[in-house]
Structures are given as C-alpha cells and as structure tokens.
Design an enzyme around this catalytic site. Structure first.
Site, PDB file in Angstrom:
ATOM      1  N   GLY A 156       0.741  -1.211   0.040  1.00  0.00           N
ATOM      2  CA  GLY A 156       0.019   0.068  -0.054  1.00  0.00           C
ATOM      3  C   GLY A 156       0.870   1.231  -0.014  1.00  0.00           C
ATOM      4  O   GLY A 156       2.158   1.209  -0.117  1.00  0.00           O
ATOM      5  N   GLY A 162       5.021   3.971  -9.026  1.00  0.00           N
ATOM      6  CA  GLY A 162       5.694   2.627  -9.241  1.00  0.00           C
ATOM      7  C   GLY A 162       4.872   1.603  -9.187  1.00  0.00           C
ATOM      8  O   GLY A 162       4.672   0.713 -10.141  1.00  0.00           O
ATOM      9  N   HIS A 163       4.088   1.505  -8.291  1.00  0.00           N
ATOM     10  CA  HIS A 163       3.032   0.530  -8.113  1.00  0.00           C
ATOM     11  C   HIS A 163       1.933   0.739  -9.325  1.00  0.00           C
ATOM     12  O   HIS A 163       1.659  -0.479  -9.711  1.00  0.00           O
ATOM     13  CB  HIS A 163       2.097   0.604  -6.824  1.00  0.00           C
ATOM     14  CG  HIS A 163       2.981   0.505  -5.593  1.00  0.00           C
ATOM     15  ND1 HIS A 163       3.168   1.642  -4.605  1.00  0.00           N
ATOM     16  CD2 HIS A 163       3.644  -0.361  -4.895  1.00  0.00           C
ATOM     17  CE1 HIS A 163       4.042   1.466  -3.781  1.00  0.00           C
ATOM     18  NE2 HIS A 163       4.099   0.137  -3.596  1.00  0.00           N
ATOM     19  N   GLN A 217       7.853  -9.437   7.835  1.00  0.00           N
ATOM     20  CA  GLN A 217       8.909  -8.903   7.098  1.00  0.00           C
ATOM     21  C   GLN A 217       9.509  -7.940   7.754  1.00  0.00           C
ATOM     22  O   GLN A 217      10.599  -7.317   7.033  1.00  0.00           O
ATOM     23  CB  GLN A 217       8.630  -8.981   5.707  1.00  0.00           C
ATOM     24  CG  GLN A 217       7.711  -7.880   5.078  1.00  0.00           C
ATOM     25  CD  GLN A 217       7.541  -7.811   3.734  1.00  0.00           C
ATOM     26  OE1 GLN A 217       6.942  -8.574   3.462  1.00  0.00           O
ATOM     27  NE2 GLN A 217       8.012  -6.743   2.871  1.00  0.00           N
ATOM     28  N   GLY A 265       8.535  -5.114  -8.931  1.00  0.00           N
ATOM     29  CA  GLY A 265       9.517  -4.057  -9.355  1.00  0.00           C
ATOM     30  C   GLY A 265      10.955  -4.317  -9.189  1.00  0.00           C
ATOM     31  O   GLY A 265      11.394  -4.776  -8.172  1.00  0.00           O
ATOM     32  N   ASP A 274      13.166  -3.380  -6.146  1.00  0.00           N
ATOM     33  CA  ASP A 274      13.471  -4.361  -5.151  1.00  0.00           C
ATOM     34  C   ASP A 274      14.011  -5.653  -5.662  1.00  0.00           C
ATOM     35  O   ASP A 274      13.690  -6.576  -5.763  1.00  0.00           O
ATOM     36  CB  ASP A 274      12.205  -4.881  -4.196  1.00  0.00           C
ATOM     37  CG  ASP A 274      11.520  -3.618  -3.548  1.00  0.00           C
ATOM     38  OD1 ASP A 274      12.142  -3.194  -2.390  1.00  0.00           O
ATOM     39  OD2 ASP A 274      10.821  -2.967  -4.010  1.00  0.00           O
TER      40      ASP A 274
HETATM   41  P1  AMP Z   1       6.035  -2.406  -1.693  1.00  0.00           P
HETATM   42  O1  AMP Z   1       4.484  -1.767  -1.496  1.00  0.00           O
HETATM   43  O2  AMP Z   1       7.033  -1.402  -1.394  1.00  0.00           O
HETATM   44  O3  AMP Z   1       6.230  -3.695  -1.117  1.00  0.00           O
HETATM   45  O4  AMP Z   1       6.215  -2.768  -3.077  1.00  0.00           O
HETATM   46  C1  AMP Z   1       5.415  -3.303  -3.994  1.00  0.00           C
HETATM   47  C2  AMP Z   1       5.935  -3.662  -5.477  1.00  0.00           C
HETATM   48  O5  AMP Z   1       6.008  -2.472  -6.184  1.00  0.00           O
HETATM   49  C3  AMP Z   1       7.076  -4.283  -5.300  1.00  0.00           C
HETATM   50  O6  AMP Z   1       7.092  -5.419  -6.478  1.00  0.00           O
HETATM   51  C4  AMP Z   1       8.168  -3.236  -5.791  1.00  0.00           C
HETATM   52  O7  AMP Z   1       9.444  -3.645  -6.055  1.00  0.00           O
HETATM   53  C5  AMP Z   1       7.509  -2.409  -6.574  1.00  0.00           C
HETATM   54  N1  AMP Z   1       7.835  -1.015  -6.348  1.00  0.00           N
HETATM   55  C6  AMP Z   1       8.192  -0.368  -5.448  1.00  0.00           C
HETATM   56  N2  AMP Z   1       8.432   0.993  -5.902  1.00  0.00           N
HETATM   57  C7  AMP Z   1       8.920   0.843  -7.218  1.00  0.00           C
HETATM   58  C8  AMP Z   1       9.116   1.590  -8.125  1.00  0.00           C
HETATM   59  N3  AMP Z   1       9.666   2.877  -7.786  1.00  0.00           N
HETATM   60  N4  AMP Z   1       9.266   1.301  -9.436  1.00  0.00           N
HETATM   61  C9  AMP Z   1       9.052   0.237  -9.687  1.00  0.00           C
HETATM   62  N5  AMP Z   1       8.458  -0.786  -8.754  1.00  0.00           N
HETATM   63  C10 AMP Z   1       8.271  -0.352  -7.578  1.00  0.00           C
END
Ligand code: AMP
Length: 283
Positions: free
Chosen positions: A30, A35-36, A60, A150, A153
């Site tokens: 969330g 990016g999301h 985690q 993404g 990570d």
């Molecule tokens: P998170 O909510 O931070 O756990 O991220 C969820 C998904 O979004 C993961 O696969 C991340 O790698 C991806 N993600 C987060 N930030 C970015 C970004 N700046 N560009 C591309 N993917 C992203």
C-alpha cells in the site's frame, strides 16, 4: 472499477465465479505511488483480471523497523488505482486473516542457501523469510497467471523467482522497470518519511550511481568503485551508507573485475535519519 475484498474466502469465491482467462497479480504494502501504478497498468494490459494486494506484512519487519508507522492509506490507494481505469480487485486482508496461527507459533519458514545472505539480507535479518512467507501465501490465495514485481527491490525479485522455480508455482514472474521521480530518486512509499533536507540529500543515491556509471573506465573493480562512493557520499551528512555493492544481475554473485563481468549491477542502501532507502542500477 475497483472492488475491495478483505476476506480470503470472498476473494476465492469471486475468483472461482468469474473464471478469468488469466489473472495478473501485483502484491504491495500500500501507500501506492506511480511505481506501483506502473505494475498495475502492465498487469491490466496483459491479463483478463488484475488483483492488487495491499497488506503491510508484519513478518517481514524487524523488531526495530517501521511496521507500526508504515503508512496505511487504503482509501487513497483505491483512488489512485481508480485513475488507472480497468477492472481491479483489491485484496486488503488484516493480519489475523492472513495469519490465523499466532506468529510466534508458526512452524513454517523459508530458508535460503545463498541469495538472502547478502545486501538487504545482512542488514535486515528475517526480512526475506517474512517476504517469501507472505508472497507464497498470497500466490496460494490469488493463484495468479502472472505476478508483477518491481526491480526497485531487485534482490526480492531474485528470491521470488527462485521460490517460484523451485516450488513449481504455476505462474510467471514479470520484472518491471524502476519508476523514478523527475529528478531521479527511485519512488518509494518510504520517501514520504523524508524531511525536506533529507529528500534533497536522498537524490545523491541515484546521482552517485550515475556518476559511477559515467566513470566506469577509471573505476575498474567493485572495490575501487565502493571506496569512491563512500568518499563521494561524505559530502552528504544526512546519508549513512548501509552498503554499496556491484554484483552480477543474473544471480547476485560477486564480481572481481568489471571488464569481464557480464551484467554488473550497482546496489545501494542508506539511512536518511530513520528512513532506510534502497536503489539499484545496471552499470
Ligand atoms: P512495496 O509496496 O514497497 O512492497 O512494493 C510493492 C511492489 O512495487 C514491489 O514489487 C516493488 O518492487 C514495486 N515497486 C515499489 N517501488 C517501485 C518503483 N519505484 N518502481 C517500480 N516498482 C516499484
């Protein structure tokens, strides 16, 4: 249209009733940003149904990490997904729904031989075990055709691919490019923790990697590049470097010499105040 599910049973029943030809899955914690959104857009383009999970996974986070203060913004998240257009199911369970067995009593965990013994795995003990745990649970609930991750990570992506391959999960992992702010900072839900000054200095992470790329000819070994980066970042008093490493993209193996490396990739993690940021870039 956005449809929100909080219970596993309801999501499973709806999925069984809809019988979509393919399901694209975007697991997130969330506090969604562009990016999301880029992952969700790709999932929508490539699948009959897209499911985005929003779950701040307790297993985690380390005991001194930001689990309690991690932003929880379900309404804004749904509003952002709405702007993308297309049918999206949002799966937003609570911790009790996901972990009916109390966490302290859980028996299963993921042990990884090599891939988690470096980079963030060293700084965040237990993090990747918790991440793989929740991703495996989510894959089992959602049963996606494709799952979108993404490259922001990058190590996470590598570990998930490894799990999917070794456990024969019947799905495809789709790695997606890093989305950056206009000035180059990698987008992250944690960027909103940054003070104005920290936000300014955070830019040095991506800028420094770009400089290493531009100076590749003189920075001939990872060790040389590493000491160059450490020195360069001393100009930014708010940045406390956790690691800067250059590893092979395909399997995160160490590199001796940049000239003979196949696809060297830079990985960086740093603290700005209490906020830990990560980024990576192909060299
Ligand atoms: P998170 O909510 O931070 O756990 O991220 C969820 C998904 O979004 C993961 O696969 C991340 O790698 C991806 N993600 C987060 N930030 C970015 C970004 N700046 N560009 C591309 N993917 C992203």
């Amino acid at each position: 249209m956005i449809q929100v599910f909080h219970s596993i049973a309801e999501l499973r029943a709806a999925r069984a009733a809809a019988q979509p030809a393919s399901v694209g899955f975007v697991p997130t914690m969330g506090a969604l940003h562009e990016g999301h959104a880029s992952l969700a857009r790709r999932a929508i383009a490539e699948n009959a149904l897209t499911i985005v999970s929003i779950f701040v996974n307790p297993t985690q986070f380390g005991p001194n990490e930001d689990y309690n203060r991690y932003p929880r913004t379900l309404e804004a998240d749904c509003a952002l997904l709405e702007t993308i257009g297309g049918d999206i199911w949002v799966f937003a369970p609570n911790a009790a729904e996901m972990y009916p067995t109390p966490l302290a009593a859980m028996q299963l965990s993921f042990s990884v031989r090599e891939l988690d013994k470096k980079l963030c795995g060293l700084s965040r003990p237990g993090h990747f075990n918790g991440m793989l745990q929740v991703v495996a649970i989510l894959f089992n609930i959602v049963q996606p055709t494709r799952a979108y991750f993404g490259e922001k990570d990058y190590q996470q992506c590598a570990l998930v691919r490894c799990m999917v391959s070794e456990l024969h999960f019947p799905l495809e992992i789709v790695p997606c490019d890093i989305v950056r702010e206009a000035d180059g900072l990698a987008m992250s839900s944690r960027n909103r923790y940054l003070s104005a000054e920290e936000r300014t200095q955070a830019l040095a992470l991506s800028r420094t990697m770009q400089l290493v790329r531009e100076n590749r000819v003189v920075l001939d070994t990872p060790a040389h590049a590493q000491s160059w980066v450490k020195t360069a970042l001393q100009a930014y008093p708010q940045i406390v470097l956790d690691y800067f490493e250059i590893l092979e993209s395909s399997n995160l193996s160490p590199i001796e010499d940049l000239d003979t490396a196949k696809e060297p990739r830079m990985f960086i993690a740093a603290y700005l105040g209490k906020t830990r940021l990560i980024d990576n870039m192909l060299l």
